[in-house]
Design a protein around this motif. Sequence first.
Motif, PDB file in Angstrom:
ATOM      1  N   TYR A   2     -11.822   4.171   8.451  1.00 40.99           N
ATOM      2  CA  TYR A   2     -13.054   4.804   7.980  1.00 40.99           C
ATOM      3  C   TYR A   2     -14.198   3.825   7.735  1.00 40.99           C
ATOM      4  O   TYR A   2     -15.315   4.236   7.460  1.00 40.99           O
ATOM      5  N   ILE A  38     -19.811   4.587   2.623  1.00 43.85           N
ATOM      6  CA  ILE A  38     -20.993   5.390   2.911  1.00 43.85           C
ATOM      7  C   ILE A  38     -20.480   6.784   3.230  1.00 43.85           C
ATOM      8  O   ILE A  38     -19.584   6.929   4.064  1.00 43.85           O
ATOM      9  N   SER A  76      -7.574   4.898  -3.090  1.00 39.81           N
ATOM     10  CA  SER A  76      -6.287   5.538  -3.356  1.00 39.81           C
ATOM     11  C   SER A  76      -5.284   4.590  -4.005  1.00 39.81           C
ATOM     12  O   SER A  76      -4.268   5.022  -4.536  1.00 39.81           O
ATOM     13  N   ASN A  86     -14.554   1.708   5.176  1.00 42.66           N
ATOM     14  CA  ASN A  86     -14.892   1.454   3.783  1.00 42.66           C
ATOM     15  C   ASN A  86     -14.537   0.009   3.432  1.00 42.66           C
ATOM     16  O   ASN A  86     -13.835  -0.677   4.169  1.00 42.66           O
ATOM     17  N   GLN A 131       0.821  -1.209   0.000  1.00 46.12           N
ATOM     18  CA  GLN A 131       0.000   0.000   0.000  1.00 46.12           C
ATOM     19  C   GLN A 131       0.863   1.271   0.000  1.00 46.12           C
ATOM     20  O   GLN A 131       0.452   2.311  -0.493  1.00 46.12           O
ATOM     21  N   SER A 132       2.061   1.178   0.553  1.00 43.16           N
ATOM     22  CA  SER A 132       2.853   2.399   0.715  1.00 43.16           C
ATOM     23  C   SER A 132       4.225   2.383   0.068  1.00 43.16           C
ATOM     24  O   SER A 132       4.805   3.439  -0.195  1.00 43.16           O
ATOM     25  N   TYR A 144     -16.535   3.490  -5.634  1.00 45.32           N
ATOM     26  CA  TYR A 144     -15.496   4.433  -6.098  1.00 45.32           C
ATOM     27  C   TYR A 144     -14.176   3.687  -6.221  1.00 45.32           C
ATOM     28  O   TYR A 144     -14.056   2.532  -5.794  1.00 45.32           O
ATOM     29  N   MET A 145     -13.186   4.342  -6.810  1.00 41.32           N
ATOM     30  CA  MET A 145     -11.828   3.796  -6.846  1.00 41.32           C
ATOM     31  C   MET A 145     -11.059   4.366  -5.650  1.00 41.32           C
ATOM     32  O   MET A 145     -10.978   5.588  -5.498  1.00 41.32           O
ATOM     33  N   MET A 152      -6.380   2.659  -6.405  1.00 38.80           N
ATOM     34  CA  MET A 152      -7.084   2.416  -7.659  1.00 38.80           C
ATOM     35  C   MET A 152      -7.670   1.009  -7.711  1.00 38.80           C
ATOM     36  O   MET A 152      -7.587   0.312  -8.711  1.00 38.80           O
ATOM     37  N   ASN A 200     -16.929   9.555  -8.196  1.00 43.18           N
ATOM     38  CA  ASN A 200     -15.502   9.808  -8.007  1.00 43.18           C
ATOM     39  C   ASN A 200     -15.084   9.831  -6.544  1.00 43.18           C
ATOM     40  O   ASN A 200     -14.005   9.395  -6.186  1.00 43.18           O
ATOM     41  N   THR A 201     -15.967  10.395  -5.708  1.00 47.14           N
ATOM     42  CA  THR A 201     -15.556  10.592  -4.316  1.00 47.14           C
ATOM     43  C   THR A 201     -16.783  10.582  -3.412  1.00 47.14           C
ATOM     44  O   THR A 201     -17.925  10.580  -3.882  1.00 47.14           O
ATOM     45  N   PHE A 202     -16.530  10.512  -2.108  1.00 47.20           N
ATOM     46  CA  PHE A 202     -17.588  10.351  -1.112  1.00 47.20           C
ATOM     47  C   PHE A 202     -18.687  11.401  -1.267  1.00 47.20           C
ATOM     48  O   PHE A 202     -19.867  11.098  -1.193  1.00 47.20           O
ATOM     49  N   GLY A 203     -18.275  12.649  -1.482  1.00 46.72           N
ATOM     50  CA  GLY A 203     -19.224  13.750  -1.604  1.00 46.72           C
ATOM     51  C   GLY A 203     -20.079  13.675  -2.857  1.00 46.72           C
ATOM     52  O   GLY A 203     -20.916  14.546  -3.090  1.00 46.72           O
ATOM     53  N   TRP A 206     -12.616  -2.202   0.772  1.00 48.55           N
ATOM     54  CA  TRP A 206     -11.672  -2.194  -0.345  1.00 48.55           C
ATOM     55  C   TRP A 206     -11.656  -3.578  -0.979  1.00 48.55           C
ATOM     56  O   TRP A 206     -11.448  -4.571  -0.282  1.00 48.55           O
ATOM     57  N   ASP A 211     -10.471  -1.588   5.784  1.00 50.09           N
ATOM     58  CA  ASP A 211     -10.102  -0.176   5.878  1.00 50.09           C
ATOM     59  C   ASP A 211     -10.492   0.284   7.281  1.00 50.09           C
ATOM     60  O   ASP A 211     -11.585   0.792   7.515  1.00 50.09           O
TER      61      ASP A 211
END
Lengths: 258, 258, 258
Positions: free
Chosen positions: A183, A250, A242, A185, A51-52, A239-240, A244, A226-229, A187, A180
Amino acid sequence: MVFLTDYGTKEGAVAAMKGVAYGVDPSIVLFDITHEIPAYNIWEAAYRLNQSASYWPAGTVFVVVVDPGVGTERRSLIMESNSDHYFVTPDNGTLTFVAETMGIKSIRQIDEKINRRSNSSVSYTFHGRDLYAYAGARLASGKISFDEVGPLLMVPPVLLSYQHPQLKADSIKGNIPVLDIQYGNIWTNIPDTLFKKLSVKTGDSISVRINKYFMLVYEGIVPYVNTFGGVAEGKALGYMNSLMNFSLAINMGSFSIY
Amino acid sequence: MVFLTDYGTKEGAVAAMKGVAYGVDPSIVLFDITHEIPAYNIWEAAYRLNQSASYWPAGTVFVVVVDPGVGTERRSLIMESNSDHYFVTPDNGTLTFVAETMGIKSIRQIDEKINRRSNSSVSYTFHGRDLYAYAGARLASGKISFDEVGPLLMVPPVLLSYQHPQLKADSIKGNIPVLDIQYGNIWTNIPDTLFKKLSVKTGDSISVRINKYFMLVYEGIVPYVNTFGGVAEGKALGYMNSLMNFSLAINMGSFSIY
Amino acid sequence: MVFLTDYGTKEGAVAAMKGVAYGVDPSIVLFDITHEIPAYNIWEAAYRLNQSASYWPAGTVFVVVVDPGVGTERRSLIMESNSDHYFVTPDNGTLTFVAETMGIKSIRQIDEKINRRSNSSVSYTFHGRDLYAYAGARLASGKISFDEVGPLLMVPPVLLSYQHPQLKADSIKGNIPVLDIQYGNIWTNIPDTLFKKLSVKTGDSISVRINKYFMLVYEGIVPYVNTFGGVAEGKALGYMNSLMNFSLAINMGSFSIY
């Protein structure tokens, strides 16, 4: 040099490792991915490393120690990736994902006669401190070249087996490799490159099903945004993430079916 | 410079300390042992300090602040060990184990007129930031020599009293000074040097009894082996931990009688 | 450069950010305030930032990312304070307290065409890594000057509204902006400058009432002292905390009415 372990942050083990590295060369710069991998969880270590790692510059040395087999016959090695990153680790599967995403240039088995703390020959249970941090710091600080790590290994490292995502007509089947934690989510391991074959556009609705073991635990239709908002608060979305990979969330909430 | 506190990692206190140290000299290098010592637990701070201090090179400065008596008359001091490590701390027992294992070369009481942040004369409750981090950073960065810390202290520091392990005929009685939080192993304070007097060899069986307060909570026979993998998964074992103290574990499990 | 996020420390997100910053300039020095802000809690991020920022030397760059609106139209900016600290953040309220205590010298909106990782144009959900860490590292390392961040913003940043403490005859009404997680003390937002108007001297008794929502949850008389040790163990006290705000504690205990 960047550390990743399951030692936790409540006691002195990580600091002992860092002291050893700092003692090799006081100009060394030390970072952490995390030390809160669940105890013995090689899979999660492999995932967090991948991941990093690619966000660090070429030449970075990673010391990855989740080592339930410490002191047994398992090998100790340093892998050089095609991206010129170095991974110092017991050979137990932690390289699974970086080997796949970065490619293996070469692997050397650590020669413990040279690259192990000499006054620590008796400790059988803390190779993170006595072997991996020490050998890693010697490489990272230029005290040894990669050639001096030890002999080339002509076999691949231990790789964990897992099911790769599969495209079928108008759907993709993947899995959820990791939680995740922060948050809530979801993945998946379905990459955007594969997801694109579904010809889903931003704003389209997609049908999602999640199985836990063999039981269906979620079924629903979510917009792909694209994003949460991109949806109202409290609403589900696809969504994709970080990395990808296709993910579910939610907005301002937790998609908790754990 | 290496920090050890009970401040926790969820808020801004540690960063305030580090900002002060960095302000003394931007070339200072800062590390942590842990900030997750249970609040006010001087014993555990003393143990974690000793667990990692000796792995740092000579000259390293440790700032150790678990300070329930902050703002009261307790002394503030810097101890120089025979191993040339420096320990900056309120005089409340945190030096118990490093004094024993490293030896005391000399102790100076911090002269607060010189070695305290001048614009912080009013704060009575955050000496970690205003006094210890500041004084430690001045010493670590060479702004002051050890002589300039303050007057020599001609009395020993506060030392916590505890029962040392005792050899009796064919058994040893010790205690469990700290919990091995991450893996659930049992660490005793019986060193390998004393354990060797039992003439136990690798592979021998040993009889173990654990009392909690005055109650027997465990009784069993375990093999004495080098490492966890020396027994089958789920089986108990005795071994020397990374500090070379006799310990108990379950391979891939937790020896939880806490 | 100093980070503050709600990413948690159990996974790879923080390390990805740091890798990006380190890749901008390997001589950059990286620190953390905390990464354990509760998810999406902008208020607490604003508080923790203000708790520690002023202890860092002028010129320090802070990267503050608690960003529930990631990928939406909210602005990204860097604020320069009158104290010459720099704050890189989404414009969502995280600057509330540092703007108040340090003052705003100027604000620039980040020009994403220049100050965003060029190979990350597709990620909509990790601006901490792709935008804020990258732009912050460019500023902190001198790759760009503050003028090159982007255009000046002529409107104030988003500021969270809250009730300031009020003096009334012989009492002050304030609020409890944050929990003192580690020790269980009660921190108010009543500064010593306002408290002094009550003419309370050290050793005086003061009457305290705490409401949670609209309900009275504590009523008592406590001595106003300098530090915890000013009362017996287990006793309640009033004091000025390390930020010089009126606070309540129990010596060696927790004032837990949470």
